[in-house]
Design an enzyme around this catalytic site. Sequence first.
Site, PDB file in Angstrom:
ATOM      1  N   ASP A   1      81.167 158.758  20.548  1.00 56.99           N
ATOM      2  CA  ASP A   1      82.242 159.750  20.597  1.00 56.99           C
ATOM      3  C   ASP A   1      81.934 160.902  21.528  1.00 56.99           C
ATOM      4  OD1 ASP A   1      80.174 160.813  18.791  1.00 56.99           O
ATOM      5  OD2 ASP A   1      81.612 162.433  18.481  1.00 56.99           O
TER       6      ASP A   1
ATOM      7  N   ASP B   1      68.622 158.044  22.573  1.00 55.71           N
ATOM      8  CA  ASP B   1      68.600 158.999  23.679  1.00 55.71           C
ATOM      9  C   ASP B   1      67.191 159.623  23.720  1.00 55.71           C
ATOM     10  OD1 ASP B   1      69.964 160.549  25.702  1.00 55.71           O
ATOM     11  OD2 ASP B   1      70.205 162.164  24.277  1.00 55.71           O
TER      12      ASP B   1
ATOM     13  N   LYS C   1      68.495 154.856  26.552  1.00 53.07           N
ATOM     14  CA  LYS C   1      68.302 155.679  27.752  1.00 53.07           C
ATOM     15  C   LYS C   1      66.809 155.949  27.933  1.00 53.07           C
ATOM     16  CE  LYS C   1      72.619 158.393  27.357  1.00 53.07           C
ATOM     17  NZ  LYS C   1      73.164 159.742  27.041  1.00 53.07           N
TER      18      LYS C   1
ATOM     19  N   ASP D   1      73.772 153.067  17.641  1.00 50.29           N
ATOM     20  CA  ASP D   1      74.647 152.977  18.813  1.00 50.29           C
ATOM     21  C   ASP D   1      73.867 153.274  20.094  1.00 50.29           C
ATOM     22  OD1 ASP D   1      74.296 155.635  18.042  1.00 50.29           O
ATOM     23  OD2 ASP D   1      76.367 156.233  18.408  1.00 50.29           O
TER      24      ASP D   1
ATOM     25  N   PHE E   1      76.311 160.789  30.062  1.00 50.09           N
ATOM     26  CA  PHE E   1      77.019 160.894  28.783  1.00 50.09           C
ATOM     27  C   PHE E   1      78.091 159.814  28.693  1.00 50.09           C
ATOM     28  CE2 PHE E   1      80.014 162.395  25.637  1.00 50.09           C
ATOM     29  CZ  PHE E   1      79.141 162.670  24.604  1.00 50.09           C
TER      30      PHE E   1
HETATM   31  P1  IMP Z   1      68.644 161.156  19.960  1.00 49.61           P
HETATM   32  O1  IMP Z   1      68.243 161.621  18.596  1.00 49.61           O
HETATM   33  O2  IMP Z   1      68.428 162.186  21.030  1.00 49.61           O
HETATM   34  O3  IMP Z   1      68.042 159.812  20.341  1.00 49.61           O
HETATM   35  O4  IMP Z   1      70.207 160.989  19.968  1.00 49.61           O
HETATM   36  C1  IMP Z   1      70.831 160.079  19.201  1.00 49.61           C
HETATM   37  C2  IMP Z   1      72.254 160.485  18.878  1.00 49.61           C
HETATM   38  O5  IMP Z   1      72.839 161.384  19.842  1.00 49.61           O
HETATM   39  C3  IMP Z   1      73.104 159.244  18.913  1.00 49.61           C
HETATM   40  O6  IMP Z   1      73.080 158.580  17.667  1.00 49.61           O
HETATM   41  C4  IMP Z   1      74.450 159.782  19.297  1.00 49.61           C
HETATM   42  O7  IMP Z   1      75.149 160.199  18.164  1.00 49.61           O
HETATM   43  C5  IMP Z   1      74.145 160.986  20.174  1.00 49.61           C
HETATM   44  N1  IMP Z   1      74.211 160.638  21.621  1.00 49.61           N
HETATM   45  C6  IMP Z   1      73.180 160.547  22.490  1.00 49.61           C
HETATM   46  N2  IMP Z   1      73.595 160.217  23.715  1.00 49.61           N
HETATM   47  C7  IMP Z   1      74.945 160.093  23.637  1.00 49.61           C
HETATM   48  C8  IMP Z   1      75.987 159.750  24.601  1.00 49.61           C
HETATM   49  O8  IMP Z   1      75.767 159.481  25.800  1.00 49.61           O
HETATM   50  N3  IMP Z   1      77.254 159.726  24.121  1.00 49.61           N
HETATM   51  C9  IMP Z   1      77.575 159.992  22.819  1.00 49.61           C
HETATM   52  N4  IMP Z   1      76.643 160.302  21.894  1.00 49.61           N
HETATM   53  C10 IMP Z   1      75.345 160.357  22.298  1.00 49.61           C
HETATM   54 MG    MG Z   2      74.078 157.379  16.270  1.00 56.77          MG
END
Ligand code: IMP
Ligand code: MG
Length: 185
Positions: free
Chosen positions: A162, A106, A134, A103, A155
Amino acid sequence: MDKVVINGHTFKIKIGSSEINKAVGDVARQINTQLRDKKPLFLAVLNGSFMFASDLMKKIKIDCEISFVKVASYKGTSSTGTVKQLIGLSEDVRGRTVVIVEDIVDTGTTIENVYKQLKGLGASEIKVATLLFKPEAYTKSVPIEYAAIVVPNDFLVGYGLDYNGFGRNLEDIYVLDYKEEKKYT
Ligand code: IMP
Ligand code: MG
């Protein structure tokens, strides 16, 4: 709907469903061309990717499989920090082209973990297809081959994403409305 309230917080619309649909179509077109003869295995990471995966797969016209995995986070030793274990994978990925369907990317911690585990299991080629990316938050070096929509470091909720479990069913994507938030603080 211009605004929605989730868990007491106000979110305003950021990306409408028609823009999402167009961006998903662009990713599908690239994959249909670039992975035509690869018989890829799409691996959608639940829960967040369910809506993107469904819309994307309807536009994929090449020979392929789709399966679903989860990433379970638990605390490792102090040296390993949080460990993210891939669960639910029943397919043999050895020698295969795998497309991870996410989805949102980040910081990239999740995608890097999944990528390394699939490499370890013998996947010969791994691509990442994410609805949202992002770049300002991204700290890893795994290439993000297919990013439908590049977004700033805000966010977001909706279209699978969610806020504390709520908002995944929204067909548009919303951002926290800081102006509305300030009114109540
Ligand atoms: P990462 O491991 O930091 O890349 O984060 C990935 C996970 O964090 C995603 O699969 C989402 O579940 C959650 N996440 C990151 N940013 C957002 C956001 O803006 N809204 C909702 N969930 C997020
Ligand atoms: Mg995810």
